[in-house]
Structure formats: structure tokens, C-alpha cells
Design an enzyme around this catalytic site. Structure first.
Site, PDB file in Angstrom:
ATOM      1  N   ASP A   1       0.843  -1.193   0.000  1.00 32.96           N
ATOM      2  CA  ASP A   1       0.000   0.000   0.000  1.00 32.96           C
ATOM      3  C   ASP A   1       0.875   1.239   0.000  1.00 32.96           C
ATOM      4  O   ASP A   1       2.033   1.201   0.432  1.00 32.96           O
ATOM      5  CB  ASP A   1      -0.927   0.015   1.214  1.00 32.96           C
ATOM      6  CG  ASP A   1      -2.157   0.910   1.004  1.00 32.96           C
ATOM      7  OD1 ASP A   1      -2.401   1.350  -0.139  1.00 32.96           O
ATOM      8  OD2 ASP A   1      -2.870   1.170   1.983  1.00 32.96           O
ATOM      9  N   GLY A   2       0.314   2.321  -0.503  1.00 31.02           N
ATOM     10  CA  GLY A   2       0.963   3.619  -0.478  1.00 31.02           C
ATOM     11  C   GLY A   2       0.048   4.621   0.191  1.00 31.02           C
ATOM     12  O   GLY A   2      -1.165   4.435   0.247  1.00 31.02           O
TER      13      GLY A   2
ATOM     14  N   GLU B   1       2.429   3.897  -4.187  1.00 36.63           N
ATOM     15  CA  GLU B   1       1.843   2.590  -4.498  1.00 36.63           C
ATOM     16  C   GLU B   1       2.833   1.764  -5.316  1.00 36.63           C
ATOM     17  O   GLU B   1       3.027   0.577  -5.053  1.00 36.63           O
ATOM     18  CB  GLU B   1       0.528   2.753  -5.273  1.00 36.63           C
ATOM     19  CG  GLU B   1      -0.588   3.406  -4.490  1.00 36.63           C
ATOM     20  CD  GLU B   1      -1.297   2.510  -3.494  1.00 36.63           C
ATOM     21  OE1 GLU B   1      -0.937   1.313  -3.363  1.00 36.63           O
ATOM     22  OE2 GLU B   1      -2.229   3.001  -2.835  1.00 36.63           O
TER      23      GLU B   1
ATOM     24  N   ASP C   1      -4.363  -2.433  -3.392  1.00 38.33           N
ATOM     25  CA  ASP C   1      -5.632  -1.724  -3.541  1.00 38.33           C
ATOM     26  C   ASP C   1      -5.545  -0.618  -4.591  1.00 38.33           C
ATOM     27  O   ASP C   1      -6.449   0.184  -4.727  1.00 38.33           O
ATOM     28  CB  ASP C   1      -6.134  -1.178  -2.196  1.00 38.33           C
ATOM     29  CG  ASP C   1      -5.207  -0.150  -1.571  1.00 38.33           C
ATOM     30  OD1 ASP C   1      -4.246   0.312  -2.233  1.00 38.33           O
ATOM     31  OD2 ASP C   1      -5.428   0.200  -0.399  1.00 38.33           O
TER      32      ASP C   1
ATOM     33  N   HIS D   1      -9.200  -0.085   2.765  1.00 41.30           N
ATOM     34  CA  HIS D   1      -9.948   0.396   3.937  1.00 41.30           C
ATOM     35  C   HIS D   1     -11.277  -0.339   4.074  1.00 41.30           C
ATOM     36  O   HIS D   1     -12.306   0.257   4.357  1.00 41.30           O
ATOM     37  CB  HIS D   1     -10.164   1.912   3.852  1.00 41.30           C
ATOM     38  CG  HIS D   1      -8.910   2.659   3.555  1.00 41.30           C
ATOM     39  ND1 HIS D   1      -7.895   2.805   4.471  1.00 41.30           N
ATOM     40  CD2 HIS D   1      -8.484   3.259   2.417  1.00 41.30           C
ATOM     41  CE1 HIS D   1      -6.912   3.490   3.915  1.00 41.30           C
ATOM     42  NE2 HIS D   1      -7.229   3.768   2.669  1.00 41.30           N
TER      43      HIS D   1
ATOM     44  N   ASP E   1      -1.403  -0.650   4.947  1.00 36.53           N
ATOM     45  CA  ASP E   1      -1.776   0.758   5.062  1.00 36.53           C
ATOM     46  C   ASP E   1      -1.136   1.390   6.301  1.00 36.53           C
ATOM     47  O   ASP E   1      -0.602   2.503   6.237  1.00 36.53           O
ATOM     48  CB  ASP E   1      -3.303   0.889   5.126  1.00 36.53           C
ATOM     49  CG  ASP E   1      -3.752   2.329   5.274  1.00 36.53           C
ATOM     50  OD1 ASP E   1      -3.522   3.126   4.346  1.00 36.53           O
ATOM     51  OD2 ASP E   1      -4.320   2.665   6.331  1.00 36.53           O
TER      52      ASP E   1
END
Length: 149
Positions: free
Chosen positions: A9-10, A47, A69, A125, A135
Site C-alpha cells: 500500500d501507499g 503505491e 488496492d 480500507h 496501510d
């Protein structure tokens, strides 16, 4: 081939702004977490960096299930990349590909690393424990970048 699950994740506070990337890697009973950040970047760059850092951390060819994501990274790697390369790193509208140096780095890792990657999109999320941890690690990367300012 070792089987490994990777969640990436970023995160970015402002876009552009300080950003971070996070990686959760699992293989059997082993788990590894990585994160980092940059003082001025974009969410899409972070990302991409998460995926790059994850693959660079692998010491030998692996069968990777990679959860992310980011539609930008997923579509870039599974749909757009061949066209960009064929057009000399230009988009369909003949504009330079954004983040081309990161896309080239990722492409090289995939070509030279010997990994078999199964790309899987997850909704961010949304309660997926691996994505939530990636995250949180990305946000640690943001904090690290902010602390260096």
C-alpha cells in the site's frame, strides 16, 4: 519455488506531499514488514514503490500472490505496460508516461527476478487484515518522511 503472500500500500498526505509505502510479506510461518517514505511525492508513486520494494526484498524467484488496492498499479502492470513500451514510454495520447522510471524499474524486476506473480486487487480500507497492515506501514513511512523534514 517458495510461495509468498505480499500486501502493498501507499499513502500520501496531500498529493503531492509527504508520502509512504508499506509492505507485509508472509511465507509459511515467517512474516516481514517493510516501510519507507519520501518528503515530496504522490500517492501513485508510493503505491508503485511498495510493489518495487517488496519484489526487491525477495532473495530468489518466488510464486507471489500480491494483494494491492491500487487500480493504477494493477492496470498499469496487467494492461497498459506493453503499450507504453511499444510506444516508447508514451501514452495512447502520445504523452510521456508518468512515473516511467518506476514503471521501468518494476518491469525490470518482473523480467529479471524470475517471479511468478498473481496480481490480486482488494478494496482498500475495507477490513482486509493484510491490506490494513500494509496501510498502517505506509503511514509509518509518511511519519518517517515527516520526521526527516
Amino acid at each position: 519455488m517458495n510461495q509468498i503472500e505480499i500486501y502493498t500500500d501507499g499513502a500520501c498526505k496531500g498529493n503531492p506531499g509527504p508520502g509512504g509505502w508499506g509492505v507485509l510479506m508472509r511465507s509459511g510461518t515467517h512474516q516481514k514488514e517493510l516501510y519507507g517514505g519520501e518528503a515530496s511525492t504522490t500517492n501513485n508513486r508510493m503505491e508503485l514503490m511498495a510493489v518495487i520494494q517488496a519484489l526487491e526484498a525477495l532473495k530468489r524467484p518466488c510464486a507471489v500472490t500480491l494483494y494491492l488496492d491500487s487500480q493504477y498499479v494493477l492496470k498499469g502492470i496487467t494492461e497498459w505496460l506493453p503499450g507504453w513500451k511499444a510506444k516508447g514510454w508514451k501514452t495512447a495520447s502520445k504523452q510521456p508516461v508518468k512515473n516511467a522510471e518506476l514503471w521501468r524499474r518494476l518491469d525490470d524486476l518482473l523480467l529479471q527476478g524470475g517471479h511468478v506473480v498473481d496480481w490480486r486487487w482488494v478494496r482498500g480500507h475495507n477490513g482486509d487484515p493484510g491490506n490494513e497492515r500494509a496501510d498502517a506501514l505506509a503511514n509509518l513511512g509518511v511519519n518517517q518522511a515527516l520526521a526527516r523534514r
